[in-house]
Design a protein around this motif. Structure first.
Motif, short mmCIF file in Angstrom:
data_model
loop_
_atom_site.label_atom_id
_atom_site.label_comp_id
_atom_site.label_asym_id
_atom_site.label_seq_id
_atom_site.Cartn_x
_atom_site.Cartn_y
_atom_site.Cartn_z
N LYS A 31 24.54 -29.62 -20.13
CA LYS A 31 24.57 -30.56 -21.25
C LYS A 31 25.02 -31.96 -20.81
N GLY A 32 24.48 -32.40 -19.66
CA GLY A 32 24.72 -33.77 -19.24
C GLY A 32 25.95 -33.97 -18.38
N ARG A 87 25.06 -33.64 -29.77
CA ARG A 87 24.12 -33.11 -28.78
C ARG A 87 23.39 -31.87 -29.27
N ASP A 88 24.09 -30.99 -30.00
CA ASP A 88 23.49 -29.73 -30.41
C ASP A 88 23.27 -29.65 -31.93
N SER A 101 21.33 -40.67 -14.25
CA SER A 101 21.44 -39.27 -13.84
C SER A 101 22.56 -39.05 -12.83
N ARG A 141 14.90 -32.67 -22.26
CA ARG A 141 15.35 -31.28 -22.16
C ARG A 141 16.45 -31.14 -21.10
N ASP A 142 17.46 -30.32 -21.41
CA ASP A 142 18.56 -30.09 -20.49
C ASP A 142 18.09 -29.15 -19.39
N THR A 154 19.72 -28.74 -16.45
CA THR A 154 20.83 -28.27 -15.62
C THR A 154 21.62 -27.15 -16.27
N LYS A 188 27.41 -38.42 -15.67
CA LYS A 188 26.19 -38.96 -16.24
C LYS A 188 26.56 -40.02 -17.28
N GLU A 203 16.82 -35.11 -12.86
CA GLU A 203 17.27 -34.50 -14.11
C GLU A 203 17.79 -33.08 -13.90
N CYS A 204 17.71 -32.58 -12.66
CA CYS A 204 18.20 -31.24 -12.32
C CYS A 204 19.54 -31.30 -11.60
#
Length: 484
Positions: free
Chosen positions: A104-105, A443-444, A295, A98-99, A101, A247, A176-177
Motif C-alpha cells: 500500500k505504497g 486508500r481503501d 516510486s 494498482r498496488d 507491491t 514513497k 511500481e513493484c
C-alpha cells in the motif's frame, strides 16, 4: 511515445501476417521454400568468402559482448505471451494505480531472512543491486517465462539478471513493484582477549581447558527514517538530491524558495518537515527546476550557475539546516506573490489567482491550506484559505506557479474586503502548505461521504475531484452541501 508507436507497428505487422496466411497455404509454403534456399545459398557464399579471408565464424559480436543474450549454443528461451500481456499492457498496468507491491505504497527495509520468505509464484520477491522488487504481477508479462523469474525468487538475482539482459532498464519497468532496500544484518564478532601464558601443570594436575569467551552481542542499529541529501555539479548546474526513504505523491511534496542568494528546500512528509537551508556559495539564476521520482522517494532541485566554475560546497548552512521535525513545530515561511487575475463567481464570491515568485516551486497537497498575511491598519492579519483547482478558471492559460483561491467577501469583515480591494499586480504574502490532513485514510475507502456548509465547499472541491479521478478504490461518492 516511441514505444507506443513501435507497439502499434508490431500490431499492424501481425494483422498483415494473419491476412497473408488467409490467402493460401500453398503460396506460403512455396515462398518459404524459395526463401530458405536463397538464404542457404547466400550463407554458403558468405561462408566460403570468410574461409578465404581466414575470418573465424561468429566473430561478431564477441563472446563476451552484452549483445549476446546467452552463451554460444544456448539460445535464450522466449515464451508466447498470453493476449493482453505485451510490454504496452504492462506499462498500462503500472500506470493504473494498482498496488503491485502489496504494501500500500510503503517502502520497507528487507533483511535476508524476510526476502527468503517470499519465494512462491504468487508471492515472489527478488533483489537487484540492493533494491527488492515484488515481481509476482510481472510473471505473465516476462518474455522469458515464469520459470526464469522463479530462479531468483526469494534471493539476490543480480548475477542472473546480468547474465541474461543487464542492459534492460529494470528500474523503469519495475518501479511500481519496488518493495524497498536490502539491509545487511550486523554480524556477531568476538571480543578480543589478551593472551596470557599459563602453566600446563599445577601440582601434577592438568588444569581444564579455558572456556571460550562468549561472543559480544553487537546491537543492531535503529532504523533511520530520517531523509538525507547529496549534491553534484557540472560546469553549468548544481543539483541537490533529497532521498526521503519512502514513497511520495506524484505531484510532489517539496517547497523550494530561492530568494536572492538564499536557498530554502522544505520537504513535507505527512506530519513531518525536512529542511535544507543555505546561503549559496556563488550566484545562480533565478529560475529553479525540480523533479520528483515518487516510486523511490527522490527529489531533485537543479540550479543554473551564473558563472561556470566549480563549487567546493553548496553554501553556508543557515538556521535549522538539515533538520527533521514535526511540521507543527516549524514556523510558517512566507513569500510575496502577485495577484494576476480575479473573476466573479457569485455576487459575493471571487476567484483570485496569485503567481509565485520565479524562484519558488510549491504544490499544495489536497487537504492542506495556506495562510495569507497582509498589513491592515498597522497590524499583520493572517487568515487560512484552501486553494482550489485551476479548472474553475475557464478559457485561461494557466501555469504551474499559479495558486487559485475562491473567497467569499464579507462586507463587515476585516481581511476579505482588503483582499477584494487589491489591484492586479499587487503583492500579498502566502505561506507554505500547512495542516494535519493526509490522504492515507482514503486508500481503501469504497464509499465516500462528504458533508459541507457554506464556504466549507472550498476544501471539498479538490477532494471531490481527486475521488472521482484518482482514487481507484472509491466506487460511490455522496456530497451533501448545506445552504441557506
Amino acid at each position: 511515445m516511441i514505444r507506443e508507436e513501435e507497439e502499434d507497428d508490431d500490431e499492424e505487422e501481425e494483422e498483415e501476417d494473419y491476412e497473408d496466411e488467409k490467402r493460401g497455404t500453398l503460396s506460403f509454403v512455396l515462398s518459404f521454400i524459395s526463401n530458405t534456399m536463397s538464404g542457404f545459398l547466400r550463407s554458403l557464399v558468405c561462408f566460403r568468402r570468410a574461409e578465404m579471408l581466414n575470418v573465424p565464424p561468429q566473430s561478431f559480436p564477441s563472446m563476451s559482448s552484452q549483445q549476446r543474450v546467452a552463451p554460444s549454443g544456448q539460445p535464450r528461451n522466449k515464451v508466447a505471451l498470453k493476449p493482453g500481456h505485451s510490454l504496452m499492457d504492462w506499462i498500462r498496468l503500472t500506470k493504473s494505480g494498482r498496488d503491485l507491491t502489496g504494501l500500500k505504497g510503503r517502502l520497507i527495509e528487507v533483511t535476508e531472512e524476510e526476502l527468503k520468505k517470499h519465494n512462491t509464484r504468487n508471492d515472489c520477491w527478488t533483489c537487484i543491486r540492493g533494491m527488492v522488487y515484488n515481481v509476482s504481477a510481472y510473471m505473465d508479462f516476462h518474455p522469458g517465462g515464469e520459470e526464469e523469474l522463479m530462479r531468483a525468487a526469494g534471493m539476490d538475482g543480480t548475477d542472473l539478471f546480468d547474465q541474461v539482459h543487464r542492459w534492460v532498464n529494470y528500474e523503469s519497468m519495475l518501479k511500481e513493484c519496488l518493495v524497498g532496500k536490502m539491509v545487511v544484518k550486523a554480524s556477531m564478532v568476538l571480543k578480543a582477549q589478551p593472551t596470557k601464558k599459563e602453566h600446563t601443570h599445577v601440582n601434577g594436575i592438568t588444569p581444564p581447558p579455558p572456556l571460550l569467551p562468549e561472543p559480544a552481542k553487537v546491537p543492531l542499529p535503529a532504523k533511520d527514517h530520517r531523509p538525507r541529501y547529496d549534491w553534484f555539479q557540472t560546469d553549468e548546474t548544481v543539483t541537490i538530491v533529497v532521498y526521503t526513504k519512502r514513497k511520495i505523491p506524484n505531484s510532489g511534496c517539496s517547497v523550494v524558495d530561492l530568494q536572492g542568494n538564499i536557498l530554502r528546500i522544505e520537504i513535507l512528509l505527512g506530519s513531518w518537515s525536512y529542511l535544507l537551508h543555505w546561503s549559496l556559495s556563488h550566484e545562480v539564476e533565478e529560475i529553479v527546476a525540480t523533479k520528483t521520482v515518487s516510486s523511490v522517494g527522490k527529489i531533485q532541485v537543479c540550479l543554473r550557475k551564473v558563472v561556470h566554475a566549480k563549487w567546493t560546497q553548496v553554501g553556508q548552512p543557515l538556521e535549522s539546516h538539515d533538520s527533521f521535525i514535526r511540521s507543527k513545530d516549524r514556523g510558517l515561511f512566507y513569500r510575496d506573490c502577485v495577484l494576476v487575475s480575479k473573476k466573479e463567481v457569485t455576487h459575493d464570491t471571487q476567484l483570485f489567482c496569485f503567481r509565485l515568485p520565479p524562484g519558488t516551486h510549491m504544490h499544495v497537497p489536497v487537504g492542506r491550506h495556506v495562510y495569507l498575511k497582509a498589513s491592515i491598519q498597522g497590524s499583520d492579519v493572517v487568515k487560512p484559505y484552501t486553494p482550489v483547482d485551476e479548472v474553475l478558471m475557464p478559457q485561461k492559460k494557466t501555469v504551474s506557479s499559479d495558486i487559485y483561491l475562491m473567497v467569499k467577501v464579507y462586507p463587515d469583515g476585516l481581511f476579505t474586503p482588503h483582499l477584494d480591494s487589491l489591484d492586479i499586480g499587487a503583492s500579498l504574502s502566502i505561506s507554505s502548505p500547512d495542516g494535519p490532513s493526509t490522504l492515507r485514510s482514503l486508500r481503501d475507502v469504497t464509499h465516500l461521504y462528504l458533508l459541507a456548509a457554506g464556504t466549507g465547499f472550498t476544501p471539498m472541491a479538490r477532494l471531490l475531484r481527486l475521488a472521482l479521478q484518482d482514487l481507484s478504490s472509491v466506487s460511490t461518492v455522496t456530497f451533501l452541501l448545506l445552504t441557506r
